[in-house]
Design a protein around this motif. Sequence first.
Motif, short mmCIF file in Angstrom:
data_model
loop_
_atom_site.label_atom_id
_atom_site.label_comp_id
_atom_site.label_asym_id
_atom_site.label_seq_id
_atom_site.Cartn_x
_atom_site.Cartn_y
_atom_site.Cartn_z
N ASP A 430 0.84 -1.19 0.00
CA ASP A 430 0.00 0.00 0.00
C ASP A 430 0.88 1.24 0.00
N MET A 431 0.75 2.06 -1.05
CA MET A 431 1.42 3.35 -1.04
C MET A 431 0.51 4.31 -0.28
N ALA A 432 1.06 4.95 0.76
CA ALA A 432 0.23 5.78 1.62
C ALA A 432 0.89 7.13 1.85
N GLY A 433 0.05 8.15 1.95
CA GLY A 433 0.50 9.48 2.33
C GLY A 433 -0.31 9.94 3.53
N ALA A 434 0.34 10.55 4.51
CA ALA A 434 -0.39 10.97 5.71
C ALA A 434 0.23 12.24 6.29
N TYR A 435 -0.62 13.22 6.55
CA TYR A 435 -0.17 14.43 7.24
C TYR A 435 -0.27 14.22 8.75
N SER A 436 0.54 14.96 9.49
CA SER A 436 0.50 14.84 10.94
C SER A 436 0.92 16.16 11.57
N ASP A 437 0.42 16.40 12.78
CA ASP A 437 0.89 17.57 13.52
C ASP A 437 2.04 17.20 14.45
N TRP A 438 2.61 16.00 14.24
CA TRP A 438 3.75 15.59 15.05
C TRP A 438 4.91 16.56 14.88
N THR A 439 5.57 16.85 15.97
CA THR A 439 6.88 17.51 15.93
C THR A 439 7.76 16.83 16.97
N PRO A 440 9.07 16.97 16.84
CA PRO A 440 9.95 16.35 17.85
C PRO A 440 9.87 17.05 19.20
N LEU A 441 9.08 18.09 19.32
CA LEU A 441 8.89 18.73 20.63
C LEU A 441 7.76 18.10 21.42
N GLU A 442 6.99 17.24 20.76
CA GLU A 442 5.83 16.61 21.39
C GLU A 442 6.25 15.83 22.64
N GLY A 443 5.63 16.15 23.77
CA GLY A 443 5.87 15.39 25.00
C GLY A 443 7.22 15.61 25.65
N ARG A 444 7.94 16.61 25.22
CA ARG A 444 9.30 16.80 25.74
C ARG A 444 9.29 17.56 27.08
N GLY A 445 10.33 17.32 27.87
CA GLY A 445 10.57 18.11 29.07
C GLY A 445 9.55 17.92 30.17
N ARG A 446 8.78 16.84 30.11
CA ARG A 446 7.73 16.65 31.10
C ARG A 446 8.32 16.24 32.45
N LEU A 447 9.21 15.27 32.44
CA LEU A 447 9.77 14.77 33.70
C LEU A 447 11.12 15.40 34.04
N PHE A 448 11.85 15.79 33.02
CA PHE A 448 13.16 16.39 33.22
C PHE A 448 13.31 17.55 32.24
N PRO A 449 14.00 18.60 32.64
CA PRO A 449 14.25 19.68 31.69
C PRO A 449 15.09 19.14 30.53
N GLU A 450 14.79 19.58 29.33
CA GLU A 450 15.57 19.16 28.17
C GLU A 450 15.96 20.40 27.38
N GLU A 451 17.12 20.32 26.75
CA GLU A 451 17.56 21.45 25.93
C GLU A 451 16.90 21.35 24.57
N VAL A 452 15.84 22.12 24.39
CA VAL A 452 15.14 22.10 23.11
C VAL A 452 15.02 23.52 22.59
N ASP A 453 14.83 23.62 21.29
CA ASP A 453 14.62 24.91 20.65
C ASP A 453 13.12 25.04 20.39
N MET A 454 12.43 25.77 21.25
CA MET A 454 10.98 25.88 21.12
C MET A 454 10.59 26.76 19.94
#
Lengths: 466, 466
Positions: A430-454
């Motif tokens: 199956d050839m499939a295409g899918a859009y998403s609102d995922w970003t690598p910032l999803e769920g980050r820094g919840r339990l520990f601070p993380e160095e991210v570029d917001m």
Amino acid sequence: MKHVAFRGRLVMLGFGSIGQGVLPLILRHIDIDPGQITILSGDARGQDVAAEYGVSFAILPLTRANLRDVLVPRLGPGDFLVNLSVDVSSVALIALCREIGALYLDTCIEPWPGGYTDPSLTPSQRSNYALRDSALALAQGAGPTAVLTHGANPGLVSHFVKQALLNIARDTGVDTAVPTNREGWAALARDLGVKAIHIAERDTQTANVAKQPGEFVNTWSIDGFVGEGCQPAELGWGTHEKALPADGRRHDFGCDAAIYLMRPGASTRVRTWTPLAGPIHGFLITHNESVSIADYYTVRQDGAVTYRPTVHYAYHPCDDAVLSVHELAGRNWDMQPQQRLMMQEIVSGIDELGVLLLGHSKGAYWYGSRLSIEQARGLVPHNNATSLQVTAAVLGGMVWAIENPRAGVVEADQLDHARVLAVAEPYLGDMAGAYSDWTPLEGRGRLFPEEVDMDDPWQFQNVRVV
Amino acid sequence: MKHVAFRGRLVMLGFGSIGQGVLPLILRHIDIDPGQITILSGDARGQDVAAEYGVSFAILPLTRANLRDVLVPRLGPGDFLVNLSVDVSSVALIALCREIGALYLDTCIEPWPGGYTDPSLTPSQRSNYALRDSALALAQGAGPTAVLTHGANPGLVSHFVKQALLNIARDTGVDTAVPTNREGWAALARDLGVKAIHIAERDTQTANVAKQPGEFVNTWSIDGFVGEGCQPAELGWGTHEKALPADGRRHDFGCDAAIYLMRPGASTRVRTWTPLAGPIHGFLITHNESVSIADYYTVRQDGAVTYRPTVHYAYHPCDDAVLSVHELAGRNWDMQPQQRLMMQEIVSGIDELGVLLLGHSKGAYWYGSRLSIEQARGLVPHNNATSLQVTAAVLGGMVWAIENPRAGVVEADQLDHARVLAVAEPYLGDMAGAYSDWTPLEGRGRLFPEEVDMDDPWQFQNVRVV
């Protein structure tokens, strides 16, 4: 259905999982007689498969010393060398094919044995960037077609990128004709706002026997995977990136489209996303497409680079391979004594292989192939889902090369993506295409601070797992 | 053989894999009638096992609100509360038992629900160091025996450390009597030159069904493992360590024997070694023993700390759990929708659980238990190899508590190791000791330069995987 006729001799070098898997496809879709084909292999694997198709098979490991002696009598002008081996220098083979006037295709630019892990070489010299540079150095002047690195990835995914760009343009109301040259494709990627491209793959194939301690298990070449996994992690380096990673290095030669990290890709994890798996960690394994796609989609103005996407592999191999890599890392990259290429014992799973284009106006778009083990087995004998994505691409590249025999040394990005996909797609599930609102910032820094570029989710800093 | 008689009421709180596994051991080795035992559980798991042994079973989840109402009628002076639950505060239970005069034992100092991952708490407050500190605060004054964290680890491994020290002394010609107090044991560890102690575990148990995507699989409590895996990585911090890790922090309260890292243990890997597995990567999961052993083996002179070993867990769980952790990390620690505690489906494997004492004159010495799934099943029903190492230790701790009912709040290190091991060892499979010349510098820096301390192999910097 035969896509094309081939009247020359076909030499297949190497007959592991890809060689065995592509042979039935070649005989099905290229008008060729088994008597035209010769298999040269370093070992006896697949001898029974060759016999099943009436193809001659010789065990004849190629070395620097015997390369010419073996190949010159077997290849003439218009013949075809399909290189699916490991431990034979692709550059040496391409040079010989150009000299002879023979067509050539491989799925990886291989060095001579030990080249991936030769401690006398610098990480830069052991990179795919360097291997690609040495292969492209042969591209000067006309010559017989030599298709570089045209498996699933590298290879097929370059065509997925083009189709994905056209789909995003369509879905975001950007009016564009299909570009006809490199500059046109690069401008389209830039105009769509693509900042990063992951080759985002999740292989869920599992077997009915468990991996044993001291055993490396994979759905494709173990030598191939471990070789590239021990090379430095590499990625095409986008113009939107704010800072080179602390362990990131530029090469002091070549196109400068990619950087490498001072560590093996098999120990480097990145965040990515596929439609079926959701957010996952993949390995930043170096691959030719990380360099070639970044190079192809580079826009220059007055000689200065004004646009380039970050491009890299984010590979979640089958679960047993994840365990194998974990064990191999614990052994400080000293190969396990046992290896097993998973084939008949696979009981379920899908290889979900696509490209994830990030940063455009709809955020994230994944486009690719979902091929289950059941589909693969139903389509072509001697394949699993992983190998069929490769062998379908090899077939597509061979058809294109036969149709375009004087294209010189080319990469997947330079081929006609529509033609190759038309040949390969019947075998991609199956050839499939899918859009998403995922970003690598999803769920980050919840339990520990993380160095991210917001401010910019698509910075590699956010993608990398530390 | 009955080790001891118990005439009071026994309340077992929680009846997951450990509760179900220890019940047959209690009935086999403690002179007690099933009618004296009550099981209180938060769910119906194991109800059939309780019925099999004629033990009363009630589903009654404990909360802050109902704790006293439920337990006060069921526990009196001299009764015994064995806490094998999750999500019930151990400190609240211990306080109540001291008030009542009941004996107590647990395998982990649990917080109330969400305590491991409450983002309103600092990592220091979510640490086992803090949980231990809050439990030890109850230790003031005499009282009924409350044995803290006495499973396999924490628990049994503290006794392994003592036996290992005696074995090393014997094998290196150090003349010593068996120490009789904390100061004596700490001096022995110092005199032997022990710089670091790993709890080095490799669980090779595998099943005949593969882990599915979206499923967390483990050989013991999944809630327990994920809870501690999301706590900060913690380790007892030795006096030989030259520099605090960049992400290492000291607590601003308590004994100061341990530090924590600003990241979850389940994403923190360390190099370790076991005799059967060889060099492996384990997870630096926080555990009470990392703090308690480091604290116990601290030598002070005029109030200043002059010796302490680095102590931490280096856990290679079963392969399916390694995959589960990898998937969980990819989900940014958002628990998989499915969980499976592997039990009947296990087809082979060994839990190799021991202590690895490093830095003495013979280099590395591993001492511990090798228990196969076949051995475990042959020894006690309702156990796998992992659970039996825990339940044998629970039995040993219970016997010791019944024999020493007024010891107050104690940790494993304070118990009579010989007595506990005598009770537990029949269920630990092969007890093995092995010396090795392994160091975490083995095989390093071959393909890429690595920041290592060549002068002292036993620096944590060398052990940590980055």
